[in-house]
Write an enzyme that holds these catalytic residues in place. Sequence first.
Site, mmCIF file in Angstrom:
data_model
loop_
_atom_site.group_PDB
_atom_site.id
_atom_site.type_symbol
_atom_site.label_atom_id
_atom_site.label_comp_id
_atom_site.label_asym_id
_atom_site.label_seq_id
_atom_site.Cartn_x
_atom_site.Cartn_y
_atom_site.Cartn_z
ATOM 1 N N GLY A 1 0.686 -1.259 0.064
ATOM 2 C CA GLY A 1 -0.042 -0.116 -0.045
ATOM 3 C C GLY A 1 0.712 1.424 0.012
ATOM 4 N N SER B 1 4.036 1.239 -4.939
ATOM 5 C CA SER B 1 5.170 0.966 -5.839
ATOM 6 C C SER B 1 4.828 1.288 -7.282
ATOM 7 C CB SER B 1 5.470 -0.489 -5.563
ATOM 8 O OG SER B 1 4.306 -1.423 -5.760
ATOM 9 N N SER B 2 3.463 0.796 -7.599
ATOM 10 C CA SER B 2 3.012 1.054 -9.092
ATOM 11 C C SER B 2 3.245 2.526 -9.585
ATOM 12 C CB SER B 2 1.655 0.527 -9.457
ATOM 13 O OG SER B 2 0.627 0.993 -8.729
ATOM 14 N N ASP C 1 -1.577 8.949 -5.517
ATOM 15 C CA ASP C 1 -0.246 8.296 -5.573
ATOM 16 C C ASP C 1 0.637 9.110 -6.572
ATOM 17 O OD1 ASP C 1 -1.697 6.676 -3.821
ATOM 18 O OD2 ASP C 1 -1.726 4.940 -4.977
#
Length: 402
Positions: A141, A144-145, A189
Amino acid sequence: MSGPTSEGPGSEGDPAVSESGTVAEEFRQLYGAGPEGVWAAPGRVNLIGEYTDFNDGFVMPLALPHRAVAAVSRRTDQVLRLHSAEVPEGVVQLDITALEPGSGTGWAAYPAGVVWALRAAGHPVTGADVHLSSTVPTGAGLSSSAALEVVVALALNDLHGLGLTPPELAVLAQRAENAFVGVPCGIMDQMASACCTEGHALYLDTRDLSQRQVPFDLAAQGLRLLVVDTRVKHALGDGAYAERRAGCETGARALGVRALRDIPYGELPAALGRLAGQGEEVRRYVRHVVSDDHRVERTIALLDAGDLRAVGPVLVEGHASLRDDLRVSCPELDLVVSTAMASGALGARMTGGGFGGSAIVLVEESDAEAVTKSVEEAFAAAGLTAPRVFPAVPSGGAHRVR
């Protein structure tokens, strides 16, 4: 518009610098020549504001020292070659003219999706050779993507002279994940990875992408923010994110607003009353989002006042809402929070999408070791894999390393 330029610190204090030589040499061994450059983009941890970004709401992430590093060179043809130091499958070779949503699988879909998104937006991107290495824990969570997407977007932006700003790169990276990979994530993100600055949390309005870098100097107040990676990911989380997003959109339509951020916190009881016919699930989702937006606003006020310790109870409230209203927590995350609080932590909550992944714990510096030990012992007593615990150090966003 705030945010770092692509030229980063370039100093020995930059944790990516020490990695860049290794990544560049690995690139040379893979492709027969050195890269044109090396770039880095961090993972993130979210202090407060969960499941609010796709509701046009407010979030407050901070970048981590853990980052994806990419060595990249342009090609004169339409071939995209991708390699990851963490994946044993070897080089993935793709034709960029054949890229289309749903055509990629596995880790390579994320960087390939960025190439697709750039080309779909009309940017003259050719083929490339890419070698990636990442220290961002996967499945924790911690985005990383998004780090993979942003680092590739920044590299191609620099190499092709596209002139895109960090927020513009974040939007393209999000489009890659939404449309190409098929994950309906919000913008938080990618914005955190692209735009955070060292020593600060990012106060972001996800509707218009306005942002403010908020000083977040824990050490100066004798505090530490711990990340506890539970090392678990429950299958129940598969599809749960999309289901909750759909439920929030149902609630917004029923309330006649563009997004749930348009419901003032003071009007939440009345709004919930108007949702009586929508079912308890939609009402719970709406209650969480509107109250978590309010928690972000409370947190920014506390940080502006220099009262970091008072953020602790807000984190605990946020966890209760994620657990009871959104129902995205799990026994391991609940165990972290309950154990940490019983051991003297100032506050704790799950962070990220839930059903596993990580929690954050705000502690006095002097209590950090004892709280960590208590959490590790609680996991051992429950027969669980030992968690990974490390401090969240507010770090800089994506930049060119060499």
